[in-house]
Design a protein around this motif. Structure first.
Motif, PDB file in Angstrom:
ATOM      1  N   UNK A   1      43.880  50.964  43.896  1.00 11.24           N
ATOM      2  CA  UNK A   1      42.722  50.801  44.617  1.00 11.24           C
ATOM      3  C   UNK A   1      43.039  50.831  46.108  1.00 11.24           C
ATOM      4  N   UNK A   2      44.212  49.740  46.338  1.00  6.19           N
ATOM      5  CA  UNK A   2      44.824  49.386  47.881  1.00  6.19           C
ATOM      6  C   UNK A   2      45.128  50.685  48.355  1.00  6.19           C
ATOM      7  N   UNK A   3      46.194  51.588  47.662  1.00  2.68           N
ATOM      8  CA  UNK A   3      46.881  52.469  48.354  1.00  2.68           C
ATOM      9  C   UNK A   3      45.703  53.722  48.550  1.00  2.68           C
ATOM     10  N   UNK A   4      44.739  53.747  47.753  1.00  6.70           N
ATOM     11  CA  UNK A   4      43.921  55.012  48.088  1.00  6.70           C
ATOM     12  C   UNK A   4      42.869  54.437  49.189  1.00  6.70           C
ATOM     13  N   UNK A   5      42.770  53.280  49.369  1.00  7.01           N
ATOM     14  CA  UNK A   5      41.851  52.855  50.502  1.00  7.01           C
ATOM     15  C   UNK A   5      42.709  53.227  51.754  1.00  7.01           C
ATOM     16  N   UNK A   6      43.996  53.087  51.726  1.00  6.24           N
ATOM     17  CA  UNK A   6      44.683  52.903  52.972  1.00  6.24           C
ATOM     18  C   UNK A   6      44.819  54.622  53.378  1.00  6.24           C
ATOM     19  N   UNK A   7      44.922  55.585  52.421  1.00  5.31           N
ATOM     20  CA  UNK A   7      44.868  56.966  52.519  1.00  5.31           C
ATOM     21  C   UNK A   7      43.629  57.563  53.132  1.00  5.31           C
TER      22      UNK A   7
END
Length: 498
Positions: free
Chosen positions: A194-200
């Protein structure tokens, strides 16, 4: 280049020694000169001599990961990842080791670091290093160790990655920050959390995402299985191992009712706990109510609950004000990806006393004698304090492997510099690979039924917009007229890609 504040996690708050058993060798792996049996020293693990034990762990995991073993068996002749140079940053466990070795069997070269400073299984890292994988990870890394390991994966003479597999976005951030020119040769990013996708999406919105990215976290196979079923089982395991508590009658508040929260609530309810839910999304909130949970604000129940569990992926969900008001011996833990959900930094003050009572269990004591039980210093409970079911991770790992194959083999122009969901047929294919484990038999549509429903007999069986809660507006799938490249590279695979 993306702002550092988007990605950087403050690992300085978590001393490396705190989770290291006193009987372990305290010498930093960075200060050791180690070689595997082939004479290679292109790795950095706790102790290469643990490789044999780690190999047994990997072999056990293989028995519960049928889809990855199927990928090896059916696609290794074609080598769909031949020429791929994958740099990865994930949890390093027996299950991810099976994924890494599968990618190698499919033709890829891999270099790997850990995305979490406490979840690495040292013996598994040693087994991978012994097998020739450049692995840089050990349990209990410091902040400096964490970034050093990532840099050693990326910055190596004569080798440059052309694919990224990330879990949390730290690897992607490091390349953007230190080696942005590398993106000229990188074909794509596969992101799991979730965190990484949000950053993308932040990068995409700012116009700084310079390669295509695949959002694995929001694939149906990840949401419904890893996030829901995995957490439904592992939340109880993590709490039992750390506290030996009994769940019956305990009052618990679960912050967030996404798939992770749903799994945690279902498990705790089944054990006889009284469960409250906090939620910002009215749709998820209504689901919680319909499932029989009391929807509250955290302030309303903070004085009475016995356990607080965060499952949001947000920051400062549990603040110092909440922590001050908790009852004596309240247990506080995090099931979300990021370590920012509980404001642990606010507890590092002179008036509070910290006592380590067992591995990854701290008592934080107030001047009046009140104490809370903090698990894993606010980091991911199930991977820091227990294990997660291997079979569920097989589903996620297979999804990651197929996403890498898809991005690596996609013809130029299919994917723009944007964030994509997996094609629906790939979701269905991952699920179909796991059905034989249950001796399950799918019903096949007749020609008349397929015509009536307007479907192809071999799928996809749901429209692209069909999801648990519906995709965010900026998520993209391939259109129905655009076939995923993976069906060509893995043409020998059975339904639904035949």
């Amino acid at each position: 280049i993306v702002e550092t504040s988007l990605f950087l996690t403050d690992y300085r708050l978590f001393p490396a020694a705190s989770y290291t058993d006193s009987s372990d060798d305290e010498t930093s792996p960075r200060d050791k000169q180690q070689k595997n049996s082939k004479g290679s020293s292109d790795f950095c693990v706790k102790n290469i001599k643990q490789a044999e034990f780690g190999r047994r762990e990997i072999e056990i995991a293989e028995q519960e990961m049928p889809a990855l073993m199927a990928l090896r068996k059916r696609a290794q002749g074609e080598k769909p990842l031949a020429g791929a140079k994958i740099v990865g940053c994930t949890h390093i466990t027996a299950q991810t080791a099976v994924l890494m070795e599968t990618l190698g069997a499919l033709g890829a070269q891999c270099r790997w670091a850990a995305c979490n400073i406490y979840s690495t299984l040292n013996e598994v890292a040693a087994a991978l290093a012994e097998s020739g994988f450049p692995v840089f990870a050990w349990k209990g890394e410091s902040e400096d160790d964490f970034w050093w390991c990532i840099d050693r994966c990326v910055n190596v003479e004569g080798w440059q990655p052309n694919m990224i597999l990330d879990d949390g976005g730290d690897l992607t951030h490091w390349i953007y920050k230190k080696y942005p020119n590398m993106f000229k040769k990188i074909k794509g990013i596969v992101e799991e959390s979730v965190t990484g996708v949000h950053r993308l999406y932040q990068l995409s919105k700012a116009g700084k995402l310079c390669v295509p990215a695949m959002n694995v976290n929001d694939s149906v196979t990840k949401q419904k299985f890893d996030n829901l079923y995995c957490c439904r089982e592992s939340i109880l395991d993590g709490l039992k191992r750390t506290t030996d508590m009994m769940f019956g009658g305990k009052q618990v508040v679960v912050c967030g009712y996404g798939e992770v929260g749903k799994g945690c609530c279902a498990a705790l309810k089944a054990m006889g706990s009284v469960v409250y839910v906090t939620e910002i999304d009215p749709i998820c909130a209504l689901q919680a109510c319909m499932d029989g949970f009391r929807l509250v604000k955290l302030n309303e129940v903070i004085r009475q609950v016995d356990i607080v569990i965060t499952c949001t992926g947000n920051k400062n969900v549990v603040t110092r004000e909440h922590l001050d008001r908790m009852k004596n011996s309240c247990i506080v833990c995090n099931m979300g990806h990021s370590n920012t959900e509980i404001d642990v930094a606010s507890l590092r003050t002179p008036e509070l006393t910290w006592e380590r009572v067992r591995s990854q269990v701290d008592h934080v004591i107030w001047p009046d004698g009140k104490r809370i039980v903090l698990l894993a210093e606010g980091r991911l409970l199930n991977l820091s304090c227990s294990t997660v079911p291997t079979f569920v991770l097989s589903i996620t790992a297979t999804t990651q492997a197929l996403a890498l194959i898809e991005l690596y083999n996609a013809p130029e122009g299919r994917y723009k510099q944007d964030v994509y969901l997996l094609p629906k047929k790939m979701d269905e294919y991952v699920a179909s690979l796991h059905l034989p484990t249950f001796d399950a038999h799918l019903t096949e549509l007749t020609d008349e039924q397929a015509k009536y429903l307007g479907l192809n007999k071999n799928g996809p069986f749901k429209p692209n917009y069909y999801r648990c809660l519906g995709p965010p507006q900026n998520q993209r799938r391939l259109g129905s007229d655009e076939l995923p490249r993976v069906q060509l590279t893995l043409a020998s695979f059975p339904h639904p890609f035949t």
